[in-house]
Design a protein around this motif. Structure first.
Motif, PDB file in Angstrom:
ATOM      1  N   ASN A  39       0.806  -1.220   0.000  1.00 39.33           N
ATOM      2  CA  ASN A  39       0.000   0.000   0.000  1.00 39.33           C
ATOM      3  C   ASN A  39       0.839   1.270   0.000  1.00 39.33           C
ATOM      4  OD1 ASN A  39      -2.625  -1.130  -0.048  1.00 39.33           O
ATOM      5  ND2 ASN A  39      -2.403  -1.700   2.088  1.00 39.33           N
ATOM      6  N   LEU A  41       3.286   4.326  -1.350  1.00 44.72           N
ATOM      7  CA  LEU A  41       3.382   5.147  -2.554  1.00 44.72           C
ATOM      8  C   LEU A  41       4.544   4.668  -3.421  1.00 44.72           C
ATOM      9  CD1 LEU A  41       2.581   7.726  -4.156  1.00 44.72           C
ATOM     10  CD2 LEU A  41       4.144   8.985  -2.641  1.00 44.72           C
ATOM     11  N   GLY A  60       1.813   8.431   1.012  1.00 44.40           N
ATOM     12  CA  GLY A  60       1.272   9.751   0.705  1.00 44.40           C
ATOM     13  C   GLY A  60       0.602   9.749  -0.649  1.00 44.40           C
ATOM     14  N   ASP A  61       0.306  10.954  -1.142  1.00 43.31           N
ATOM     15  CA  ASP A  61      -0.369  11.055  -2.438  1.00 43.31           C
ATOM     16  C   ASP A  61       0.591  11.379  -3.583  1.00 43.31           C
ATOM     17  OD1 ASP A  61       0.085  13.855  -2.275  1.00 43.31           O
ATOM     18  OD2 ASP A  61      -1.909  14.229  -1.455  1.00 43.31           O
ATOM     19  N   LEU A  63       1.626  14.121  -4.591  1.00 42.21           N
ATOM     20  CA  LEU A  63       1.370  15.430  -5.201  1.00 42.21           C
ATOM     21  C   LEU A  63       1.475  16.559  -4.192  1.00 42.21           C
ATOM     22  CD1 LEU A  63      -1.682  14.304  -7.326  1.00 42.21           C
ATOM     23  CD2 LEU A  63       0.630  14.759  -8.150  1.00 42.21           C
ATOM     24  N   THR A  64       0.845  16.375  -3.045  1.00 47.56           N
ATOM     25  CA  THR A  64       0.911  17.404  -2.013  1.00 47.56           C
ATOM     26  C   THR A  64       1.781  16.975  -0.843  1.00 47.56           C
ATOM     27  OG1 THR A  64      -1.093  16.614  -0.888  1.00 47.56           O
ATOM     28  CG2 THR A  64      -1.375  18.300  -2.605  1.00 47.56           C
ATOM     29  N   TYR A  94       9.798  13.113  -6.842  1.00 49.70           N
ATOM     30  CA  TYR A  94       8.668  13.996  -6.548  1.00 49.70           C
ATOM     31  C   TYR A  94       9.130  15.456  -6.502  1.00 49.70           C
ATOM     32  CZ  TYR A  94       6.774   9.489  -5.407  1.00 49.70           C
ATOM     33  OH  TYR A  94       6.379   8.176  -5.487  1.00 49.70           O
TER      34      TYR A  94
END
Length: 137
Positions: A39, A41, A60-61, A63-64, A94
């Motif tokens: 699960n 990232l 995390g996502d 992106l942010t 990232y």
């Protein structure tokens, strides 16, 4: 040393790495740890001669926020640039993320390591952090 994405969870090598650095609380339930990896990232691994010598895992996502959940290096490979290379490789994935965070032990060497890579304590950027641990060790 080569760094590559870690996509196939190898229970034996992960358990060996976590146990070597004393993170046995994670290896008490390898099924849970395996699900955590699946699960995540992103997970990157450092290998020397096809032997796992370090790993970094982010959640995390992407992106942010990217949160560095785990960064481990085999004791005999520490202080050789493995952790630094893993962290930089993850950060490079990232470049536009708003924030990269992590939580670590209060240890002068560890704090010095992260500060040398540009990380700041939350208080230095006008923030504070909180944690709720539902599992008591």
């Amino acid at each position: 040393m080569k760094i590559e994405e870690y996509t196939e969870f190898n229970m034996d090598e992960i358990k060996s790495l976590y146990d070597a650095v004393g993170w046995k609380a994670y290896t008490d339930n390898m099924t849970r740890l395996m699900k955590g990896y699946k699960n995540s990232l992103k997970v990157l691994a450092a290998f020397r001669d096809d032997e796992l010598i370090g790993i970094i895992r982010a959640v995390g996502d992407g992106l942010t926020i990217v949160f560095i959940q785990d960064i481990l290096v085999m004791p005999n490979e520490q202080r050789k640039g493995v952790g630094k290379s893993l962290l930089r490789a993850m950060i490079d994935l990232y470049p536009e993320v708003r924030q990269i965070e992590l939580v670590t032990d209060i240890d002068p060497k560890t704090i010095g390591f992260y500060k040398s890579l540009g990380f700041k304590e939350l208080s230095e950027v006008g923030c504070c952090g909180f944690m709720l641990s539902l599992i008591h060790i």
